[in-house]
Structures are given as structure tokens and as C-alpha cells.
Design a protein around this motif. Structure first.
Motif, PDB file in Angstrom:
ATOM      1  N   ALA A 317       0.836  -1.204   0.000  1.00 49.06           N
ATOM      2  CA  ALA A 317       0.000   0.000   0.000  1.00 49.06           C
ATOM      3  C   ALA A 317       0.867   1.249   0.000  1.00 49.06           C
ATOM      4  O   ALA A 317       0.589   2.215  -0.723  1.00 49.06           O
ATOM      5  CB  ALA A 317      -0.937  -0.006   1.205  1.00 49.06           C
ATOM      6  N   ALA A 318       1.945   1.210   0.794  1.00 45.29           N
ATOM      7  CA  ALA A 318       2.842   2.371   0.853  1.00 45.29           C
ATOM      8  C   ALA A 318       3.542   2.566  -0.487  1.00 45.29           C
ATOM      9  O   ALA A 318       3.651   3.691  -0.989  1.00 45.29           O
ATOM     10  CB  ALA A 318       3.858   2.187   1.978  1.00 45.29           C
ATOM     11  N   TYR A 320       2.488   1.629  -3.418  1.00 45.44           N
ATOM     12  CA  TYR A 320       1.493   2.082  -4.391  1.00 45.44           C
ATOM     13  C   TYR A 320       1.245   3.587  -4.222  1.00 45.44           C
ATOM     14  O   TYR A 320       1.200   4.338  -5.197  1.00 45.44           O
ATOM     15  CB  TYR A 320       0.184   1.312  -4.204  1.00 45.44           C
ATOM     16  N   ALA A 321       1.135   4.003  -2.967  1.00 41.59           N
ATOM     17  CA  ALA A 321       0.886   5.425  -2.697  1.00 41.59           C
ATOM     18  C   ALA A 321       2.052   6.279  -3.183  1.00 41.59           C
ATOM     19  O   ALA A 321       1.851   7.329  -3.805  1.00 41.59           O
ATOM     20  CB  ALA A 321       0.637   5.645  -1.211  1.00 41.59           C
ATOM     21  N   ARG A 325       1.893   9.032  -6.193  1.00 41.69           N
ATOM     22  CA  ARG A 325       2.253  10.428  -5.914  1.00 41.69           C
ATOM     23  C   ARG A 325       3.267  10.920  -6.923  1.00 41.69           C
ATOM     24  O   ARG A 325       3.144  11.996  -7.461  1.00 41.69           O
ATOM     25  CB  ARG A 325       2.828  10.553  -4.502  1.00 41.69           C
ATOM     26  N   GLU A 332      -3.682  13.585  -4.706  1.00 42.64           N
ATOM     27  CA  GLU A 332      -4.541  13.233  -3.583  1.00 42.64           C
ATOM     28  C   GLU A 332      -5.994  13.496  -3.936  1.00 42.64           C
ATOM     29  O   GLU A 332      -6.860  13.377  -3.107  1.00 42.64           O
ATOM     30  CB  GLU A 332      -4.158  14.035  -2.349  1.00 42.64           C
ATOM     31  N   HIS A 334      -8.188  12.248  -6.342  1.00 42.31           N
ATOM     32  CA  HIS A 334      -9.104  11.466  -7.170  1.00 42.31           C
ATOM     33  C   HIS A 334     -10.475  11.547  -6.563  1.00 42.31           C
ATOM     34  O   HIS A 334     -11.456  11.175  -7.139  1.00 42.31           O
ATOM     35  CB  HIS A 334      -8.679  10.013  -7.366  1.00 42.31           C
TER      36      HIS A 334
ATOM     37  N   TRP B   5       1.894   5.824   8.593  1.00 44.60           N
ATOM     38  CA  TRP B   5       1.268   6.434   7.429  1.00 44.60           C
ATOM     39  C   TRP B   5       0.798   7.838   7.791  1.00 44.60           C
ATOM     40  O   TRP B   5       0.681   8.177   8.981  1.00 44.60           O
ATOM     41  CB  TRP B   5       0.060   5.601   7.006  1.00 44.60           C
ATOM     42  N   TYR B   8      -4.698  11.613   8.790  1.00 44.08           N
ATOM     43  CA  TYR B   8      -5.809  12.361   8.188  1.00 44.08           C
ATOM     44  C   TYR B   8      -6.847  12.691   9.254  1.00 44.08           C
ATOM     45  O   TYR B   8      -7.094  11.882  10.151  1.00 44.08           O
ATOM     46  CB  TYR B   8      -6.508  11.533   7.101  1.00 44.08           C
ATOM     47  N   ALA B  29      -2.291   5.244   3.794  1.00 43.47           N
ATOM     48  CA  ALA B  29      -1.194   5.407   2.842  1.00 43.47           C
ATOM     49  C   ALA B  29      -1.518   6.494   1.827  1.00 43.47           C
ATOM     50  O   ALA B  29      -0.632   7.206   1.355  1.00 43.47           O
ATOM     51  CB  ALA B  29      -0.923   4.077   2.136  1.00 43.47           C
ATOM     52  N   ASP B  30      -2.788   6.615   1.442  1.00 45.84           N
ATOM     53  CA  ASP B  30      -3.173   7.662   0.500  1.00 45.84           C
ATOM     54  C   ASP B  30      -4.637   8.064   0.748  1.00 45.84           C
ATOM     55  O   ASP B  30      -5.297   7.501   1.618  1.00 45.84           O
ATOM     56  CB  ASP B  30      -2.946   7.222  -0.955  1.00 45.84           C
ATOM     57  N   ALA B  31      -5.100   9.005  -0.056  1.00 48.87           N
ATOM     58  CA  ALA B  31      -6.425   9.577   0.193  1.00 48.87           C
ATOM     59  C   ALA B  31      -7.539   8.545   0.034  1.00 48.87           C
ATOM     60  O   ALA B  31      -8.496   8.518   0.805  1.00 48.87           O
ATOM     61  CB  ALA B  31      -6.662  10.758  -0.746  1.00 48.87           C
ATOM     62  N   ARG B  32      -7.403   7.680  -0.973  1.00 50.53           N
ATOM     63  CA  ARG B  32      -8.460   6.693  -1.195  1.00 50.53           C
ATOM     64  C   ARG B  32      -8.562   5.758   0.002  1.00 50.53           C
ATOM     65  O   ARG B  32      -9.652   5.464   0.505  1.00 50.53           O
ATOM     66  CB  ARG B  32      -8.177   5.882  -2.466  1.00 50.53           C
ATOM     67  N   MET B  33      -7.396   5.321   0.491  1.00 52.20           N
ATOM     68  CA  MET B  33      -7.408   4.438   1.662  1.00 52.20           C
ATOM     69  C   MET B  33      -7.966   5.171   2.876  1.00 52.20           C
ATOM     70  O   MET B  33      -8.691   4.595   3.690  1.00 52.20           O
ATOM     71  CB  MET B  33      -6.003   3.918   1.961  1.00 52.20           C
ATOM     72  N   ARG B  55      -5.492  15.905   5.187  1.00 48.00           N
ATOM     73  CA  ARG B  55      -4.231  15.647   5.890  1.00 48.00           C
ATOM     74  C   ARG B  55      -4.156  16.554   7.122  1.00 48.00           C
ATOM     75  O   ARG B  55      -4.329  17.766   6.994  1.00 48.00           O
ATOM     76  CB  ARG B  55      -3.042  15.964   4.987  1.00 48.00           C
TER      77      ARG B  55
END
Ligand SMILES: [Fe+2]
Ligand SMILES: [Fe+2]
Lengths: 338, 94
Positions: A317-318, A320-321, A325, A332, A334, B5, B8, B29-33, B55
Motif C-alpha cells: 500500500a505504501a 502504491y501510494a 504520488r 490526492e 481522485h 502512514w 488524516y 497510505a493515501d487519500a483513497r485508503m 491531511r
């Protein structure tokens, strides 16, 4: 699920360094006395911060470790309805852990540090989860007694002086009530079932009764940090007060099930308007607390195994992020902009 | 130990017509998650119809130490409230 004896070790208010400190502490205490909430960016004494970090972390760990004894029974739940309910309950406990870790982090400790302490065996969690769940009736007894004791402990924490902790507790308390009711419903079904089912329910009550009473922590005479926690409004009632309240509410519920509380000297005291129990065997509590309970090693082993087994998922996951990026540059969004 | 991570903050609109309200925070890890975790963590009982995640590092907060200076100017302006004005009882609908 819950926390016990959370103030059992750790920071004491030290002697304040300067006149300025004394003044700040005085103003801090005044805010607490006025029932104001303390928020993350507000000034607070070191000892208040440390006490809260320790207590909230122990509470969070308890929720997470508390998923294990019940998670153990998800595949063996007797009906689809019970299975769905148990999954929902265990998922709630995971959520409770998340709310609480977040609250602890507002005090300046990182999530990674807290998890690391748990996995390394340096953190405490409620010793109730170091008992095994031997039969399906244990799932009933846990919901009824363990979540019941947790609720008793947690309701006053909704008014705790630290804002993020109090708010997490409000959310948790709203969710706990179904936990206790589904447990009692299991006990009721078994108690009204076949002879073997009744016996199973009685056996579970026999094993969970005393550990549930111990969840409230040592007696008031032995509970050293209560005074500070009371003054700071982190704690609102003493261990013995809460334990007594739990006993008074729970004994009639056992009577309704027509099950026997495993305490030969239990009696109703008409003058005091309380049920009076026999003495609690604190040596057993200490043994479990020190790590020699029936399941201490198994619980931590299961946590570590889950953490390791999930490592590749976290790393993927990290990665992929990161990749995403790099490619889209601050992608950020989508998600539709607000 | 891995780095945590990103943190948020989560805001939820409870029902259509209401504003989004801060409910807590989480790591992702990202916005979707972050959105998916927010769904699982904060809306297991239909608590929301819409989620915002931000964030935590993007939030600019006022300093509690300066709260007095910041909010003091509004304190003595009671004439901004309708109860400041006395109108005889006989006057209706005002
Ligand atoms: Fe629970
Ligand atoms: Fe819980």
C-alpha cells in the motif's frame, strides 16, 4: 472493550520547577475545576500528559487484544445470525482501538511507538483477555459480564477532562450497549435450552464472574494513583464504587437466568442496599497481570503473527501510494474536490 | 518499525442538509485508503452520507494561548444580539 486498573503505575506530579510552572499548574487546575475540557494544544502538566498517554494506550491495547478471544469463535458461531453479530462486535472492538490510539496520538506519542510497545510485550492491557474462551457460552458471558463491566467503567470516562479521550469514550459507549445485550441474549438462550446448554452457561459464569470483578482494578486501599486522577478528573469514581455498582446490577440478571453466582457467601445487605460478595482472590489477578495467566503468551503471539502477516500488505500500500504520488504529483484528489 | 502512514482528519456529513463535522482521525497510505478506513472506522452504523478526509498537517489552527486576544473584541458587543433591544410587549411580530 475495556481497561482496568489503568492508573496502576507511572508518572506522579513532580515538584514544579519554577514559580511560572506553579502558576500554570494552578491555572490548569482551575480550568479542570470549572469542568473545562483540556484540548491537545493547551498547556498541561507533564504528569497529566504521561498519565493520559499510559491510560489511553492501555485502553487501546485492551480493545485490540480483546478481539482475540472472541474472534476465535467467529468460525464456530452456532448460527448465521450469531456469526454476523459476533463479526460486528469484534469489528467494533477494532474500531474502539482505533479511536483510542488516535486520542493517545494527540498527546504526542506516535501510533508506531504504541504498537511497538504492545508487540514487544512492554505495554499493559486488560488482564481479562488472558483467560481462554473454551465454549460458545463464553462468548455470552464475555458480552454480558466483560462488556458490562467495561460499560460501567467507561461511562464516567465520557466526562473525562481530556477532550479527545472523552469524545472517543462517548462514541465507544454508544456502541457497547449492543455488545452486552447480545451476550446476555446468548446466555438467556442457553439457560432456557437443554440440560447440557444450561450447564455450559453455568460453567461460563463460574469462570468469568471473578475475573470480571477484577476488571475494576485493586481495592481502593491499594489503588495508589486514584487521588491524582480524581483531582484531574481523569477518573470520577473509585474502583470499589464502580465494582459495587456492577455487582448490584448484575446479580439480579444472573437470578433471572436462574444461574448461580459462584460465590457461596454472596448476600443482599438490606441496610446497605447492596449485594455483598466474598473476598476477591487478588493473588490470581497479580499472577495474570504479571504475564502468567492462561493465555498471556498466546495473545501476544497472535498479535505479532497478525502484524507480521500483514506486513506485505502495508508495504504494498505504501509503495502504491508513493508511485502514484510520483506519477501524478500530489494526486490526492481522485476524490472530488469539496 | 515502519514510519506511520500519513495522519488524516475525518469529517462526516451525518444527513443530507447538515454540515460536515469533525469526528476523529486515522492513518492511511493515501487519500483513497483514508476514505475507505474512514468508512470502516466512523460509519459502521450509517453515521454519514458523505466523508471528507484532510491531511492533519494541512490544518491551520489558532493558538489557544492567544484565544483571549483573538476573541476578546466580540465580548462587549452585546448589541449584536436581538435581546439587547427592548421593545414594548404590545408590538407584535418583531
Ligand atoms: Fe465491547
Ligand atoms: Fe470496546
Amino acid at each position: 472493550m475495556y481497561t482496568q486498573a489503568l492508573d496502576s503505575s507511572g508518572a506522579e506530579p513532580g515538584s514544579p520547577a519554577s514559580a511560572g510552572e506553579v502558576e500554570r499548574e494552578r491555572r490548569f487546575q482551575e480550568r479542570i475545576d470549572r469542568d473545562e475540557k483540556i484540548e491537545p494544544k493547551d498547556w498541561m502538566p507533564q504528569a497529566y500528559r504521561q498519565t493520559l498517554i499510559r491510560q489511553i494506550a492501555q485502553h487501546a491495547h485492551s480493545e485490540i487484544v480483546g478481539m482475540l478471544p472472541e474472534g476465535n469463535w467467529i468460525t464456530r458461531a452456532p448460527t448465521l445470525r450469531r456469526k454476523a453479530v459476533l463479526i460486528a462486535k469484534v469489528q467494533d472492538e477494532g474500531g474502539h482501538g482505533m479511536y483510542l490510539y488516535s486520542a493517545a496520538e494527540t498527546l504526542g506519542v506516535s501510533r508506531g511507538e504504541l504498537i511497538e510497545q504492545l508487540l514487544a510485550g512492554r505495554a499493559k492491557y486488560s488482564s481479562i483477555f488472558n483467560y481462554p474462551t473454551l465454549t460458545w457460552a463464553d462468548i455470552g458471558a464475555i458480552g454480558w459480564l466483560v462488556d458490562g463491566a467495561a460499560i460501567m467503567n467507561q461511562i464516567p470516562l465520557c466526562r473525562c477532562s481530556y477532550g479527545p479521550y472523552a469524545r472517543a469514550m462517548v462514541r465507544i459507549c454508544k456502541e457497547e450497549s449492543f455488545h452486552q445485550r447480545q451476550g446476555y441474549e446468548i446466555m438467556l438462550t442457553l439457560a432456557r435450552g437443554t440440560g447440557a446448554q444450561r450447564e455450559m452457561a453455568q460453567d461460563a459464569l463460574n469462570r468469568w464472574w471473578w475475573p470480571s470483578l477484577m476488571m475494576f482494578g485493586p481495592g481502593d486501599a491499594e489503588s495508589v494513583h486514584t487521588a491524582h486522577s480524581m483531582r484531574w478528573k481523569i477518573k470520577r469514581f473509585s474502583n470499589d464504587e464502580l465494582r459495587q455498582r456492577f455487582i448490584d446490577l448484575t446479580v439480579p440478571q444472573a437470578q433471572f437466568l436462574d444461574l448461580a453466582i459462584p460465590d457461596p457467601v454472596l448476600r443482599w445487605d438490606e441496610a446497605a442496599q447492596h449485594f455483598i460478595t466474598g473476598p476477591i482472590d487478588w493473588s490470581e489477578f497479580q499472577t495474570v497481570l504479571k504475564g502468567h495467566g492462561p493465555c498471556n503468551r498466546e495473545r501476544l503471539g497472535a498479535r505479532r503473527a497478525a502484524h507480521e502477516a500483514g506486513r506485505w500488505v502495508r508495504e504494498a500500500a505504501a509503495a502504491y501510494a508513493d508511485k502514484h504520488r510520483d506519477r501524478v504529483g500530489g494526486a490526492e484528489r481522485h476524490v472530488q474536490t469539496v | 518499525m515502519n514510519e506511520d502512514w500519513v495522519l488524516y482528519e475525518v469529517f462526516i456529513r451525518a444527513r443530507s442538509g447538515l454540515e460536515h463535522k469533525h469526528v476523529g482521525s486515522l492513518h492511511a497510505a493515501d487519500a483513497r485508503m483514508a476514505l475507505e478506513h474512514a468508512r470502516d472506522t466512523y460509519t459502521r452504523r450509517q453515521e454519514g452520507v458523505s466523508i471528507w478526509v484532510v491531511r492533519s498537517s494541512e490544518i491551520i489552527a489558532s493558538d489557544p494561548e492567544e484565544a483571549d486576544a483573538l476573541f476578546e473584541p466580540a465580548r462587549d458587543k452585546v448589541y449584536r444580539h436581538p435581546t439587547f433591544y427592548s421593545i414594548p410587549d404590545d408590538v407584535k411580530n418583531i
